[in-house]
Motif scaffolding. Structure first.
Motif, short mmCIF file in Angstrom:
data_model
loop_
_atom_site.label_atom_id
_atom_site.label_comp_id
_atom_site.label_asym_id
_atom_site.label_seq_id
_atom_site.Cartn_x
_atom_site.Cartn_y
_atom_site.Cartn_z
N UNK A 136 11.53 13.32 -14.28
CA UNK A 136 11.10 11.73 -13.99
C UNK A 136 10.09 12.58 -12.98
N UNK A 137 9.65 10.98 -12.72
CA UNK A 137 8.74 10.69 -10.46
C UNK A 137 9.48 10.12 -10.74
N UNK A 138 9.19 10.67 -8.87
CA UNK A 138 9.49 10.33 -7.83
C UNK A 138 8.71 9.30 -6.90
N UNK A 139 9.07 7.60 -6.31
CA UNK A 139 7.53 7.99 -5.46
C UNK A 139 8.05 7.60 -3.95
N UNK A 140 8.00 8.60 -3.34
CA UNK A 140 8.60 8.52 -1.04
C UNK A 140 7.65 8.43 -0.71
N UNK A 141 7.87 7.37 0.04
CA UNK A 141 7.41 6.40 0.74
C UNK A 141 7.43 7.04 2.50
N UNK A 142 7.18 7.52 2.95
CA UNK A 142 7.03 7.15 4.36
C UNK A 142 6.93 5.89 5.28
N UNK A 143 7.04 5.12 6.49
CA UNK A 143 7.05 4.36 6.62
C UNK A 143 7.37 4.66 8.25
N UNK A 144 6.12 3.45 9.24
CA UNK A 144 6.63 3.77 10.30
C UNK A 144 7.24 2.28 11.11
N UNK A 145 8.30 3.16 12.15
CA UNK A 145 8.86 2.00 12.66
C UNK A 145 8.35 2.33 14.10
N UNK A 146 7.90 1.21 14.98
CA UNK A 146 8.24 1.17 16.69
C UNK A 146 8.66 0.91 17.51
N UNK A 147 9.31 1.43 18.61
CA UNK A 147 10.73 1.58 18.72
C UNK A 147 10.28 0.56 20.02
N UNK B 69 10.52 6.84 9.29
CA UNK B 69 11.06 6.71 8.04
C UNK B 69 10.90 7.20 6.66
N UNK B 70 11.78 8.26 5.96
CA UNK B 70 11.42 8.81 4.88
C UNK B 70 12.10 7.88 3.81
N UNK B 71 11.64 6.87 2.64
CA UNK B 71 12.39 6.61 1.46
C UNK B 71 12.13 6.15 0.30
N UNK B 72 13.08 5.99 -0.41
CA UNK B 72 12.64 5.62 -2.05
C UNK B 72 12.14 4.38 -2.48
N UNK B 73 12.73 3.44 -1.27
CA UNK B 73 11.79 1.76 -1.03
C UNK B 73 11.88 1.43 0.08
N UNK B 74 11.81 0.45 0.61
CA UNK B 74 11.67 -0.17 1.87
C UNK B 74 12.81 -0.47 2.43
N UNK B 75 13.56 -0.48 1.50
CA UNK B 75 14.86 -0.53 2.14
C UNK B 75 16.23 0.56 1.58
N UNK B 76 15.71 1.74 1.20
CA UNK B 76 15.75 2.42 1.00
C UNK B 76 15.93 4.14 2.07
N UNK B 77 16.28 4.08 2.74
CA UNK B 77 15.55 4.99 3.67
C UNK B 77 16.68 5.95 3.91
N UNK B 78 16.19 7.23 3.67
CA UNK B 78 16.62 8.19 3.31
C UNK B 78 17.21 8.89 5.00
N UNK B 79 15.98 8.86 5.28
CA UNK B 79 16.19 10.07 6.78
C UNK B 79 15.11 9.03 8.02
N UNK B 80 15.38 9.15 8.93
CA UNK B 80 14.95 8.47 10.25
C UNK B 80 14.14 9.67 11.08
N UNK B 81 13.07 10.04 11.44
CA UNK B 81 13.23 10.88 12.23
C UNK B 81 11.77 10.63 13.35
#
Ligand code: BGC
Length: 731
Positions: A647-658, A714-726
């Motif tokens: 299968x194929x997965x789209x891994x997404x990276x979001x930035x959060x400014x604290x 933030x690494x996620x599989x969608x904008x609401x399913x964040x798997x890790x935050x660095x």
């Protein structure tokens, strides 16, 4: 001797005809700029002015005396439109202009795969080339602001980063064929209602962060050759002749060296059109404004009236020289380009590109009972319900209408895949015929259709529901917006009726927009299948059967209800406006930026999409915890396919400014990757982030700013399913 006499006579002949100098503009080995200058130096003022207007509905003038051809254009953006008559909007009824319909651009965006976008661009470019078009009027990259916008299906979703990444390879694919892409509609044409006059007021920040980035990427990275102005006004000036948008931003700041083409009828004034950046005027009914008269083209704002002003010295000659140079550059890049491929039309290769885009873009939204992939052998009686199972969805919708060589309907595709014998079809609901600008009533009685469908569903052991919106006026169609967020044609009533009599329902929804889902709690199985064009039924059947594993992700959020959406949260002045003005009060908080910042749950979030595989995200790592200036940060994350299906997965990276001195969205997409994983396979996905991903556009400082402080990747599989935050720091 004879040859010498012949040469001498030819030289004499050329010299009296004005061809004494070498015709550098015809010499393909010379740089384009040299050719442009040479051609320009040979042209009369009248000839230069001619270049700037249409000569027919879809072509503009060349310079016949110099052998410089006219420019032929065609819509766009999902296929090459059928020929239109020279001087009316009617179809020319040619018999050799049937094309491949590619999926709508929302579906392309849902693939989250730039390499698929390149295939798409190249295939549609080949069709345009074969049809001898020089400009393809597309793609569109207006941001998805409200689910009511009738043209969202022609655009690439709600996120400027995703749209930027997807538009660039489309342009490159088209233009390698010697056909210009025409990115539209520049800018802020985010609704169809009152599109011809509404004045949009928006902050510099929203303009820079949300509404312009995809156009900027098209120009600077995609090197697009043409841009189409929008119909609406922006800060009190029509977008087709808007000093800020066209002169300052597009041509000066971004260095656009191409041609600005008006939307058809989007020009309103000669002086503004001349001075505020328009190069070619198309489609203005100048002579009564409403009906076409023959030879109206000479009356266009940039035709005789423009020539008159130039002759009177009211507009400097440098103005026409700039426009003519841009248009000549376009002609040399397209109509006069040598060594361009010949193109091809509606062949197997293009159909397989169309199918692939569909297969990669279909989004699996729900599969809670494990009905999919369908084990067809289990079911003896399958009933397919819904008008969209058979309706031609390449017709209608406005200028993106297509005449296709082939369109496999969902009913055909599913029947071919699972066997006709056990399948029964019933309409279930009905809409009227397609008509531009009006809504025609259905020819059938909805109550009777519903009764029949529910009865058949009761007797079946599987129901496949194929519904959604269609290309009728006030649905997914140009010229007007949807009137409501609900599914049309009493579908909600039909769906809940079906749910009462059968538990096994697979919902296949076709649309270019989000819609309300009051039946969702009771639904187990749902796919969003957009408008898929020629290969629609095959792509859908391949996903249902599991021959293709779904891998699309939503390019826009589905709100629970319309008032949850940012454009609708501030009353009518924000959408649709008071008919004169409109204020984008949601500012930068568009799409998931709004839902996430305001903590509003969406029905389905941006970036969401399921697969038949299971993916396990491992521990993400970051190589530095603080960066400055030109540093580049690397984020890695292992992703493993723990299922036994590739299968194929789209891994997404979001930035959060604290912490920031100005409001920032909760998170913003800054990188993504689509990867294929075999059963049991693990890959380490790696992303690079630099300072540019941390910037916002400050309205106070009027520039992009990266403020020192803490951020998270933030690494996620969608904008609401964040798997890790660095966490990391910008010094
Ligand atoms: C549309 C454009 C289209 C043009 C030519 C206009 O009404 O807004 O997108 O390219 O017509 O058909």
């Amino acid at each position: 001797m004879t040859i010498r006499i012949l040469t001498l006579s030819l030289t004499f002949l050329f010299s009296i005809c004005g061809y004494s100098q070498a015709q550098i503009y015809l010499d393909n080995s010379q740089p384009i700029e040299t050719r442009v200058k040479d051609a320009l130096s040979r042209m009369t003022l009248e000839e230069k002015v001619k270049l700037t207007t249409a000569q027919s509905k879809f072509s503009s003038h060349g310079v016949p005396r110099l052998g410089i051809p006219e420019i032929w254009m065609s819509d766009g953006p999902h296929g090459v439109r059928m020929e239109i008559l020279w001087d009316s909007w009617n179809h020319a009824k040619w018999t050799n202009d049937s094309c491949t319909a590619f999926p709508a651009l929302t579906c392309l965006a849902a693939t989250w795969d730039p390499s698929v976008s390149y295939l798409y661009g190249n295939a549609i470019g080949e069709e345009a080339r074969y049809r001898r078009k020089d400009v393809l009027l597309g793609p569109g990259v207006n941001i998805y602001r409200t689910p009511l916008n009738g043209r969202n299906f022609e655009y690439m979703g709600e996120d400027p980063y995703l749209a930027s990444k997807m538009v660039v390879p489309y342009i490159q694919g088209v233009q390698r064929n010697g056909v210009a892409a025409c990115v539209k509609h520049f800018a802020l044409n985010n609704q169809e209602k009152w599109r011809n006059h509404i004045n949009v007021e928006v902050s510099d920040r929203a303009l820079n962060e949300i509404y312009l980035p995809a156009f900027k990427a098209a120009v600077q990275e995609g090197k697009v050759w043409t841009i189409m102005g929008a119909y609406n006004q922006v800060r009190g000036e029509y977008a087709c002749h808007n000093d800020l948008l066209l002169n300052k931003i597009l041509k000066k700041d971004w260095g656009f060296d191409g041609t600005v083409i008006s939307d058809w009828g989007g020009t309103h004034n000669t002086r503004e059109a001349a001075l505020n950046g328009l190069d070619i005027e198309m489609g203005t009914y100048t002579n009564g404004f409403t009906s076409n008269v023959s030879a109206a083209y000479d009356n266009y704002y940039l035709a005789s009236p423009y020539l008159k002003m130039l002759k009177a010295g009211e507009i400097p000659l440098s103005n026409i020289d700039d426009k003519a140079s841009r248009i000549l550059r376009l002609i040399f890049r397209t109509a006069m380009a040598q060594n361009k491929p010949f193109g091809s039309l509606a062949n197997d290769e293009h159909h397989s590109v169309a199918r692939k885009v569909g297969e990669e873009g279909i989004v699996l939204l729900k599969n809670s009972a494990g009905l999919l992939p369908l084990n067809a052998a289990k079911y003896k009686k399958i009933v397919i319900v819904g008008e969209n199972a058979t309706r031609k969805l390449t017709e209608g919708g406005g200028s993106s209408e297509l005449k296709v060589k082939k369109e496999v309907s969902p009913l055909e595709g599913i029947s071919n895949k699972f066997g006709k014998a056990k399948i029964t079809y019933t309409m279930g609901y009905a809409s009227g015929d397609v008509a531009y600008d009006k809504v025609l009533p259905p020819k059938y009685n909805t109550d009777s259709l519903r009764t029949v469908a529910i009865k058949l569903a009761q007797e079946a052991d599987l129901v496949i529901y194929v519904g959604g919106l269609n290309k009728n006026s006030q649905q997914d169609s140009e010229g007007d917006d949807r009137k409501s967020y609900e599914l049309p044609f009493d579908q909600n009533q039909l769906i809940s009726g079906l749910q009462q009599v059968n538990k096994n329902i697979v919902m296949v929804m076709l649309s270019g927009n989000a819609y309300e889902m009051p039946w969702l709690n009771k639904a187990t199985t749902l796919i969003q299948a957009w408008y898929l064009g020629s290969e629609s039924g095959n792509a859908i059947a391949n996903i249902l059967s599991g021959d293709v594993n779904p891998s699309g992700k939503l390019p826009f959020s589905f709100p629970v209800k319309l008032t949850d959406n940012s454009a609708h949260a501030f009353g009518e002045i924000s959408y649709p406006g008071d008919s004169t003005n409109q204020y984008y009060k949601d500012d930068i908080l568009v799409g998931y930026r709004w839902y996430d910042t305001k903590k509003i749950a969406s029905q389905y979030p941006f970036g969401f999409g399921l697969s038949y595989s299971k993916f396990l995200y491992g521990k993400a790592k970051i190589d530095k915890t603080s960066i400055k200036d030109n540093d580049v940060l690397t984020v890695t994350v292992p992703v493993k396919n723990t299922s036994n299906i590739a299968g194929k997965e789209v891994i997404q990276l979001y930035i959060h400014d604290k912490k920031s001195s100005e409001l920032r969205p909760e998170k913003e997409l800054k990188a993504f990757q689509k990867v294929e994983l075999l059963p049991g396979e693990e890959k380490i996905i790696s992303f690079k982030i630099d300072k540019s991903s941390l910037k916002f556009y400050s309205d106070n400082k009027k520039q992009w700013v990266a403020e020192a402080g803490k951020f998270s990747a933030l690494i996620g599989s969608s904008s609401r399913d964040i798997k890790s935050s660095l966490d990391f720091i910008l010094e």
